[in-house]
Design a protein around this motif. Sequence first.
Motif, PDB file in Angstrom:
ATOM      1  N   LYS A 250       0.821  -1.215   0.000  1.00  0.00           N
ATOM      2  CA  LYS A 250       0.000   0.000   0.000  1.00  0.00           C
ATOM      3  C   LYS A 250       0.852   1.260   0.000  1.00  0.00           C
ATOM      4  O   LYS A 250       0.565   2.252   0.665  1.00  0.00           O
ATOM      5  CB  LYS A 250      -0.963  -0.006   1.181  1.00  0.00           C
ATOM      6  CG  LYS A 250      -1.858  -1.248   1.248  1.00  0.00           C
ATOM      7  CD  LYS A 250      -2.833  -1.159   2.396  1.00  0.00           C
ATOM      8  CE  LYS A 250      -3.587  -2.471   2.583  1.00  0.00           C
ATOM      9  NZ  LYS A 250      -4.295  -2.934   1.407  1.00  0.00           N
ATOM     10  N   ALA A 254       5.274  -1.705   5.657  1.00  0.00           N
ATOM     11  CA  ALA A 254       4.262  -2.068   6.639  1.00  0.00           C
ATOM     12  C   ALA A 254       4.850  -2.658   7.907  1.00  0.00           C
ATOM     13  O   ALA A 254       4.246  -2.571   8.977  1.00  0.00           O
ATOM     14  CB  ALA A 254       3.279  -3.058   6.023  1.00  0.00           C
ATOM     15  N   PRO A 278       1.001   0.637  12.686  1.00  0.00           N
ATOM     16  CA  PRO A 278      -0.371   0.462  13.181  1.00  0.00           C
ATOM     17  C   PRO A 278      -1.415   0.175  12.106  1.00  0.00           C
ATOM     18  O   PRO A 278      -2.285  -0.686  12.282  1.00  0.00           O
ATOM     19  CB  PRO A 278      -0.648   1.772  13.911  1.00  0.00           C
ATOM     20  CG  PRO A 278       0.702   2.196  14.419  1.00  0.00           C
ATOM     21  CD  PRO A 278       1.665   1.782  13.347  1.00  0.00           C
ATOM     22  N   ALA A 279      -1.359   0.862  10.986  1.00  0.00           N
ATOM     23  CA  ALA A 279      -2.381   0.693   9.947  1.00  0.00           C
ATOM     24  C   ALA A 279      -2.348  -0.684   9.306  1.00  0.00           C
ATOM     25  O   ALA A 279      -3.307  -1.069   8.614  1.00  0.00           O
ATOM     26  CB  ALA A 279      -2.212   1.766   8.872  1.00  0.00           C
ATOM     27  N   HIS A 280      -1.286  -1.440   9.529  1.00  0.00           N
ATOM     28  CA  HIS A 280      -1.136  -2.749   8.880  1.00  0.00           C
ATOM     29  C   HIS A 280      -1.183  -3.904   9.884  1.00  0.00           C
ATOM     30  O   HIS A 280      -0.902  -5.055   9.519  1.00  0.00           O
ATOM     31  CB  HIS A 280       0.188  -2.792   8.117  1.00  0.00           C
ATOM     32  CG  HIS A 280       0.286  -1.768   7.029  1.00  0.00           C
ATOM     33  ND1 HIS A 280      -0.180  -1.994   5.749  1.00  0.00           N
ATOM     34  CD2 HIS A 280       0.765  -0.497   7.040  1.00  0.00           C
ATOM     35  CE1 HIS A 280       0.030  -0.905   5.014  1.00  0.00           C
ATOM     36  NE2 HIS A 280       0.600   0.013   5.774  1.00  0.00           N
TER      37      HIS A 280
END
Length: 343
Positions: A250, A254, A278-280
């Motif tokens: 993305k 990550a 955190p987002a992953h």
Amino acid sequence: MTQVMTGVQGIPTKEFPRMTRIVPMYRVSAENATAWHAVVVASLASDLSDEPRPTSKQVHAQLTAGGLDSRRLFWLATETGGAVVGVAGLRLFTSPGQDHLAELELHVDPDRRRSGVGSQLLATAVLAAEVEQRRSLITAAASGGPGEAFCTARGFRRVLTLDHLLLDVAQADDTEADIEHPGYELVGWTGTVPNELAEAFAAAKNAMNEMPTGDMDYGNQTWTADRVRAMAKVLADRGDLLLTTAALGKGEMAGYTEIVIRAGETRRALQYDTAVVPAHRGRGLGLWVKAAMVCRLRAEHPGIVEIETDNAQDNTHMLAVNRRLGFRFHCRTHEYQLDLPTT
């Protein structure tokens, strides 16, 4: 005859025998490095008998190679005739977010313990930390060892407990390395991060600021592309080998994991950072990159048979990942902190 040491915050005033002198080590000669190594090896043999001893080359590199965003002070405790019976090193962090912090390493020859040598070295290091306007002094001690009683008696408080784990590389469960993670790909490098990944790597490393640190006044680190390059140089200057495996996805990095093989090491690698942004999280990326690193070690460094890591006891997620891979409990250490007076 005796000399009277001035009392320091958290350290009772007492008399020490004049025969022991605390000498600053401004220059690391071959003789000084050899003496330092001998004290460290004797101390570790007494307190951690099952642990591998650092080589003289590793100790010399530790004393001479510069640290990342820090500087170090060293002292030798010598007796009449020049015999070195104790050593102490003080790391003074210099980066914003950690410039309140000092870290102590202290060893005394087992035959000279309980004679005031450790207290003299500690008092000297504490005074130096106060002069440098540090508010927190941290150090580590083996669970159940003499360092615990030493710290407690001198005003330190326990702020974090770490479980040290070992992984048998040959027996590790690396099946997760072959599991596909749609939208993500694995990359790896040795030493300094490639230029095209440096910014993404620095952003991912900032996730380490969320690692559990208990009640320790550890502060925060800010990672930039230049700083990750500087960290790799510090390790290279010591002769250590840094291996990194990361997950890209993305448009960013990550997660990643790092392994260090110290100079001259023929058996054990050390786990450095492992983090997932955190987002992953929640996608199994931490287990993925660590399993891939096990495969990489087998292929590139077959002589390395075990990996050592440590986890805070409340870092339940990473402990679960490590147990899934096959890490087993090895030993326990505690981090202690002395709160220093501030002006």
